[in-house]
Design a protein around this motif. Structure first.
Motif, PDB file in Angstrom:
ATOM      1  N   ALA A  74       0.830  -1.210   0.000  1.00 19.58           N
ATOM      2  CA  ALA A  74       0.000   0.000   0.000  1.00 19.58           C
ATOM      3  C   ALA A  74       0.861   1.256   0.000  1.00 19.58           C
ATOM      4  O   ALA A  74       0.406   2.323  -0.400  1.00 19.58           O
ATOM      5  N   PHE A  75       2.117   1.134   0.421  1.00 24.43           N
ATOM      6  CA  PHE A  75       3.087   2.228   0.348  1.00 24.43           C
ATOM      7  C   PHE A  75       4.257   1.732  -0.468  1.00 24.43           C
ATOM      8  O   PHE A  75       4.740   0.619  -0.250  1.00 24.43           O
ATOM      9  N   SER A  76       4.720   2.550  -1.413  1.00 29.12           N
ATOM     10  CA  SER A  76       5.906   2.175  -2.189  1.00 29.12           C
ATOM     11  C   SER A  76       6.690   3.418  -2.563  1.00 29.12           C
ATOM     12  O   SER A  76       6.137   4.518  -2.656  1.00 29.12           O
ATOM     13  N   PHE A  77       7.977   3.218  -2.753  1.00 26.47           N
ATOM     14  CA  PHE A  77       8.823   4.243  -3.340  1.00 26.47           C
ATOM     15  C   PHE A  77       8.836   4.010  -4.847  1.00 26.47           C
ATOM     16  O   PHE A  77       8.942   2.863  -5.297  1.00 26.47           O
ATOM     17  N   VAL A  78       8.723   5.077  -5.628  1.00 26.68           N
ATOM     18  CA  VAL A  78       8.853   4.984  -7.081  1.00 26.68           C
ATOM     19  C   VAL A  78      10.277   5.390  -7.428  1.00 26.68           C
ATOM     20  O   VAL A  78      10.745   6.453  -7.025  1.00 26.68           O
ATOM     21  N   LEU A  79      10.964   4.525  -8.169  1.00 24.69           N
ATOM     22  CA  LEU A  79      12.333   4.786  -8.585  1.00 24.69           C
ATOM     23  C   LEU A  79      12.313   4.953 -10.105  1.00 24.69           C
ATOM     24  O   LEU A  79      12.194   3.984 -10.846  1.00 24.69           O
ATOM     25  N   ASP A  80      12.353   6.220 -10.559  1.00 26.74           N
ATOM     26  CA  ASP A  80      12.347   6.509 -11.988  1.00 26.74           C
ATOM     27  C   ASP A  80      13.727   6.221 -12.567  1.00 26.74           C
ATOM     28  O   ASP A  80      14.724   6.757 -12.081  1.00 26.74           O
ATOM     29  N   CYS A  81      13.769   5.403 -13.600  1.00 27.56           N
ATOM     30  CA  CYS A  81      15.026   4.992 -14.224  1.00 27.56           C
ATOM     31  C   CYS A  81      15.115   5.571 -15.630  1.00 27.56           C
ATOM     32  O   CYS A  81      14.115   5.615 -16.353  1.00 27.56           O
ATOM     33  N   GLN A  82      16.305   5.973 -16.023  1.00 25.08           N
ATOM     34  CA  GLN A  82      16.515   6.628 -17.310  1.00 25.08           C
ATOM     35  C   GLN A  82      16.517   5.675 -18.497  1.00 25.08           C
ATOM     36  O   GLN A  82      16.232   6.072 -19.611  1.00 25.08           O
ATOM     37  N   ASP A  83      16.850   4.416 -18.267  1.00 21.63           N
ATOM     38  CA  ASP A  83      16.943   3.462 -19.378  1.00 21.63           C
ATOM     39  C   ASP A  83      16.826   2.037 -18.836  1.00 21.63           C
ATOM     40  O   ASP A  83      16.728   1.827 -17.623  1.00 21.63           O
ATOM     41  N   GLN A  84      16.861   1.067 -19.744  1.00 18.06           N
ATOM     42  CA  GLN A  84      16.706  -0.327 -19.347  1.00 18.06           C
ATOM     43  C   GLN A  84      17.854  -0.792 -18.462  1.00 18.06           C
ATOM     44  O   GLN A  84      17.643  -1.583 -17.541  1.00 18.06           O
ATOM     45  N   ALA A  85      19.061  -0.302 -18.711  1.00 17.35           N
ATOM     46  CA  ALA A  85      20.196  -0.698 -17.872  1.00 17.35           C
ATOM     47  C   ALA A  85      19.963  -0.299 -16.417  1.00 17.35           C
ATOM     48  O   ALA A  85      20.270  -1.066 -15.495  1.00 17.35           O
ATOM     49  N   GLU A  86      19.406   0.890 -16.201  1.00 18.73           N
ATOM     50  CA  GLU A  86      19.106   1.319 -14.830  1.00 18.73           C
ATOM     51  C   GLU A  86      17.988   0.485 -14.223  1.00 18.73           C
ATOM     52  O   GLU A  86      18.050   0.111 -13.052  1.00 18.73           O
ATOM     53  N   VAL A  87      16.954   0.202 -15.002  1.00 19.80           N
ATOM     54  CA  VAL A  87      15.875  -0.665 -14.521  1.00 19.80           C
ATOM     55  C   VAL A  87      16.466  -2.004 -14.078  1.00 19.80           C
ATOM     56  O   VAL A  87      16.195  -2.488 -12.968  1.00 19.80           O
ATOM     57  N   ASP A  88      17.285  -2.604 -14.946  1.00 24.13           N
ATOM     58  CA  ASP A  88      17.884  -3.908 -14.644  1.00 24.13           C
ATOM     59  C   ASP A  88      18.732  -3.843 -13.380  1.00 24.13           C
ATOM     60  O   ASP A  88      18.656  -4.731 -12.522  1.00 24.13           O
ATOM     61  N   HIS A  89      19.549  -2.792 -13.263  1.00 25.86           N
ATOM     62  CA  HIS A  89      20.432  -2.642 -12.099  1.00 25.86           C
ATOM     63  C   HIS A  89      19.635  -2.571 -10.809  1.00 25.86           C
ATOM     64  O   HIS A  89      19.871  -3.338  -9.865  1.00 25.86           O
ATOM     65  N   TYR A  90      18.688  -1.640 -10.722  1.00 28.89           N
ATOM     66  CA  TYR A  90      17.943  -1.471  -9.478  1.00 28.89           C
ATOM     67  C   TYR A  90      17.053  -2.675  -9.181  1.00 28.89           C
ATOM     68  O   TYR A  90      16.875  -3.059  -8.022  1.00 28.89           O
ATOM     69  N   TRP A  91      16.498  -3.283 -10.213  1.00 28.63           N
ATOM     70  CA  TRP A  91      15.691  -4.479 -10.019  1.00 28.63           C
ATOM     71  C   TRP A  91      16.539  -5.573  -9.361  1.00 28.63           C
ATOM     72  O   TRP A  91      16.125  -6.189  -8.371  1.00 28.63           O
ATOM     73  N   ASP A  92      17.730  -5.800  -9.902  1.00 27.21           N
ATOM     74  CA  ASP A  92      18.609  -6.840  -9.373  1.00 27.21           C
ATOM     75  C   ASP A  92      19.051  -6.534  -7.943  1.00 27.21           C
ATOM     76  O   ASP A  92      19.032  -7.410  -7.077  1.00 27.21           O
ATOM     77  N   VAL A  93      19.445  -5.287  -7.681  1.00 29.35           N
ATOM     78  CA  VAL A  93      19.923  -4.903  -6.351  1.00 29.35           C
ATOM     79  C   VAL A  93      18.807  -5.004  -5.314  1.00 29.35           C
ATOM     80  O   VAL A  93      19.014  -5.510  -4.207  1.00 29.35           O
TER      81      VAL A  93
END
Length: 159
Positions: A74-93
């Motif tokens: 019900a509460f989340s932080f939104v992490l805006d990523c500039q590209d797929q590499a950033e999405v992949d990085h933060y997803w994995d971490v």
């Protein structure tokens, strides 16, 4: 007017969570860790109690308050990523060491905090004028865990 900021209740992981975020999220700083005064319910005197921090420029407070309340989606932080590499990085971490993926770019990290790892391109795709293309992109997004920019673009284009 005062400052609006999130306040998250942890069982006993406020400091490790803050330290983890400071190590992986840019512009994250721990400002202070207050210890429990005598008589704090559920905590020994001197135990880590309240963490004041800034997460990517957003002031926040983390509290070790015991198991009475739990974090959920019900509460989340939104992490805006500039590209797929950033999405992949933060997803994995953020899914590592006990985190778990969810749907549509959402995940829960090892501390129980929910995150939306979102490419900035998502807003563009979802606000384009072709309603059928947007519907196709939405349908594909609903099948995803981690968001895939190329797949969203392909769905919008009808490929």
């Amino acid at each position: 007017m005062g400052i609006v900021r999130p306040h998250l209740w942890f069982d006993d992981q406020a400091v490790p969570a803050a330290q983890f975020y400071a190590s992986v999220i840019p512009r994250t700083t721990i400002h202070s860790v207050a210890t429990a005064p005598p008589g704090t319910p559920g905590l020994a005197e001197g135990a880590e109690f309240i963490v004041e921090l800034t997460i990517d420029g957003l002031r926040a407070t983390f509290l070790n308050g015991g198991p009475h309340f739990t974090l959920d989606e019900a509460f989340s932080f939104v992490l805006d990523c500039q590209d797929q590499a950033e999405v992949d990085h933060y997803w994995d971490v953020l899914t590592a060491d006990g985190g778990r993926p969810s749907q549509c770019g959402w995940l829960v990290d090892k501390f129980g905090v929910s995150w939306q790892v979102v490419p900035v391109q998502l807003d563009d795709v979802m606000s384009r004028p072709d309603a059928e293309g947007v519907a196709r992109a939405m349908a594909v997004m609903l099948t995803m865990g981690k968001l895939d920019i190329d797949a969203l673009e392909a769905a919008y284009a009808g490929r």
